[in-house]
Design a protein around this motif. Structure first.
Motif, PDB file in Angstrom:
ATOM      1  N   GLY A  35      43.078  46.679  28.723  1.00  6.93           N
ATOM      2  CA  GLY A  35      42.920  45.288  29.444  1.00  6.93           C
ATOM      3  C   GLY A  35      41.499  45.036  29.930  1.00  6.93           C
ATOM      4  O   GLY A  35      41.240  44.776  30.828  1.00  6.93           O
ATOM      5  N   TRP A  36      40.663  44.790  28.890  1.00  9.11           N
ATOM      6  CA  TRP A  36      39.280  44.733  29.196  1.00  9.11           C
ATOM      7  C   TRP A  36      39.202  42.903  29.760  1.00  9.11           C
ATOM      8  O   TRP A  36      38.368  42.827  30.753  1.00  9.11           O
ATOM      9  N   VAL A  37      39.940  42.221  28.890  1.00 13.34           N
ATOM     10  CA  VAL A  37      39.768  40.682  29.571  1.00 13.34           C
ATOM     11  C   VAL A  37      40.079  40.574  31.013  1.00 13.34           C
ATOM     12  O   VAL A  37      39.637  39.826  31.809  1.00 13.34           O
ATOM     13  N   ASP A  38      41.264  41.303  31.386  1.00 10.29           N
ATOM     14  CA  ASP A  38      41.752  41.124  32.914  1.00 10.29           C
ATOM     15  C   ASP A  38      40.928  41.796  33.990  1.00 10.29           C
ATOM     16  O   ASP A  38      40.438  41.146  34.872  1.00 10.29           O
ATOM     17  N   GLN A  39      40.230  43.013  33.286  1.00  7.14           N
ATOM     18  CA  GLN A  39      39.281  43.885  34.160  1.00  7.14           C
ATOM     19  C   GLN A  39      37.960  42.951  34.367  1.00  7.14           C
ATOM     20  O   GLN A  39      37.506  42.663  35.596  1.00  7.14           O
ATOM     21  N   ALA A  40      37.444  42.021  33.331  1.00 14.47           N
ATOM     22  CA  ALA A  40      36.333  41.252  33.150  1.00 14.47           C
ATOM     23  C   ALA A  40      36.416  40.140  34.249  1.00 14.47           C
ATOM     24  O   ALA A  40      35.799  39.902  35.047  1.00 14.47           O
ATOM     25  N   LYS A  41      37.659  39.708  34.058  1.00 17.69           N
ATOM     26  CA  LYS A  41      37.978  38.373  35.250  1.00 17.69           C
ATOM     27  C   LYS A  41      37.875  38.991  36.452  1.00 17.69           C
ATOM     28  O   LYS A  41      37.247  37.989  37.541  1.00 17.69           O
ATOM     29  N   ALA A  42      38.616  39.956  36.934  1.00 17.93           N
ATOM     30  CA  ALA A  42      38.446  40.493  38.144  1.00 17.93           C
ATOM     31  C   ALA A  42      37.012  40.868  38.515  1.00 17.93           C
ATOM     32  O   ALA A  42      36.646  40.805  39.876  1.00 17.93           O
ATOM     33  N   LEU A  43      36.356  41.563  37.747  1.00 19.57           N
ATOM     34  CA  LEU A  43      34.891  41.934  38.125  1.00 19.57           C
ATOM     35  C   LEU A  43      33.997  40.411  38.096  1.00 19.57           C
ATOM     36  O   LEU A  43      33.219  40.520  39.202  1.00 19.57           O
ATOM     37  N   THR A  44      34.330  39.583  37.457  1.00 17.90           N
ATOM     38  CA  THR A  44      33.524  38.132  37.558  1.00 17.90           C
ATOM     39  C   THR A  44      33.946  37.747  38.856  1.00 17.90           C
ATOM     40  O   THR A  44      33.154  37.170  39.677  1.00 17.90           O
TER      41      THR A  44
END
Length: 235
Positions: free
Chosen positions: A222-231
């Motif tokens: 789930g890199w995309v969701d993790q990246a959105k949360a970090l962003t």
């Protein structure tokens, strides 16, 4: 009329027109050579040579003899054996004239074209050696064949049209499944920020999975969701 001449440690019985293979002579094809060691001319036998006698011949070609195989094996040494091949270098000549007398007298035209080994090597080299190039010609040739240096293109960031920047990179190791080695691999591919990963669509995910041989890790972790949360956390 026949004659017996000596050359290369061997004796040959010859007459005008004979083709003869002798030990290699310092001459090239077309040269005329003269054999002065004549042991016998007709019924005239020398002691050991016939004074003033000579045999003239025209060089036809430089050839090699039949191949001889030499095999050596040492007794009681099963692994000690050696096989060598050898082809003797010979000169093919055509006998043109037998001089019974007068070979060394004045007024007699000497043999034409007899040359030393050094002269023969020089003539052969001149026939095959290409013309020397000047220094300017060498420089021009190198300049013409040297490829022009290609401008190094900046890596494009995946998911954006802007090139990746060295400064301000995000710590991609915060993503689950990304270690130092994988982070370096992503950076080399131009992926340096969470925003880039958060912007990936399904086609880009499939492309990056294949390009970096990630084997579905992007969707699995789930890199995309993790990246959105970090962003969003950065904002």
């Amino acid at each position: 009329m026949f004659a017996v001449l000596k050359t290369g440690g061997k004796q040959y019985r010859v007459k005008a027109g004979d083709m003869l293979r002798v030990e290699k002579l310092a001459a090239v094809a077309g040269d005329v050579v003269q054999f002065n060691e004549v042991l016998m001319v007709g019924a005239n036998v020398g002691a050991p040579l016939v004074d003033g006698a000579a045999v003239q011949a025209e060089v036809v070609d430089q050839i090699k003899g039949e191949k001889v195989i030499n095999f050596v094996r040492r007794r009681r040494k099963s692994s000690s054996k050696r096989t060598m091949g050898h082809r003797q270098q010979l000169t093919l000549v055509r006998v043109t004239n037998i001089l019974e007398t007068g070979a060394g007298l004045t007024g007699v035209k000497p043999a034409v074209g007899a040359r030393s080994a050094a002269e023969v090597a020089d003539v052969a080299a001149k026939r095959t050696r290409p013309a020397k190039k000047t220094k300017d010609q060498k420089v021009e040739k190198e300049a013409a064949t040297k490829p022009e240096p290609k401008a190094k293109a900046e890596p494009k960031a995946k998911g954006t049209d802007a090139p990746a920047k060295a400064a301000g990179n995000d710590d991609l190791k915060k993503l689950v499944g990304v270690g130092p080695a994988l982070e370096k691999k992503l950076n080399e591919a131009g992926i340096t920020t969470y925003a880039q990963i958060a912007a990936w669509n399904a086609d880009e995910v499939a492309e990056i999975n294949e390009e970096l041989a990630l084997k579905g890790r992007i969707e699995r972790d789930g890199w995309v969701d993790q990246a959105k949360a970090l962003t969003s956390g950065k904002e």
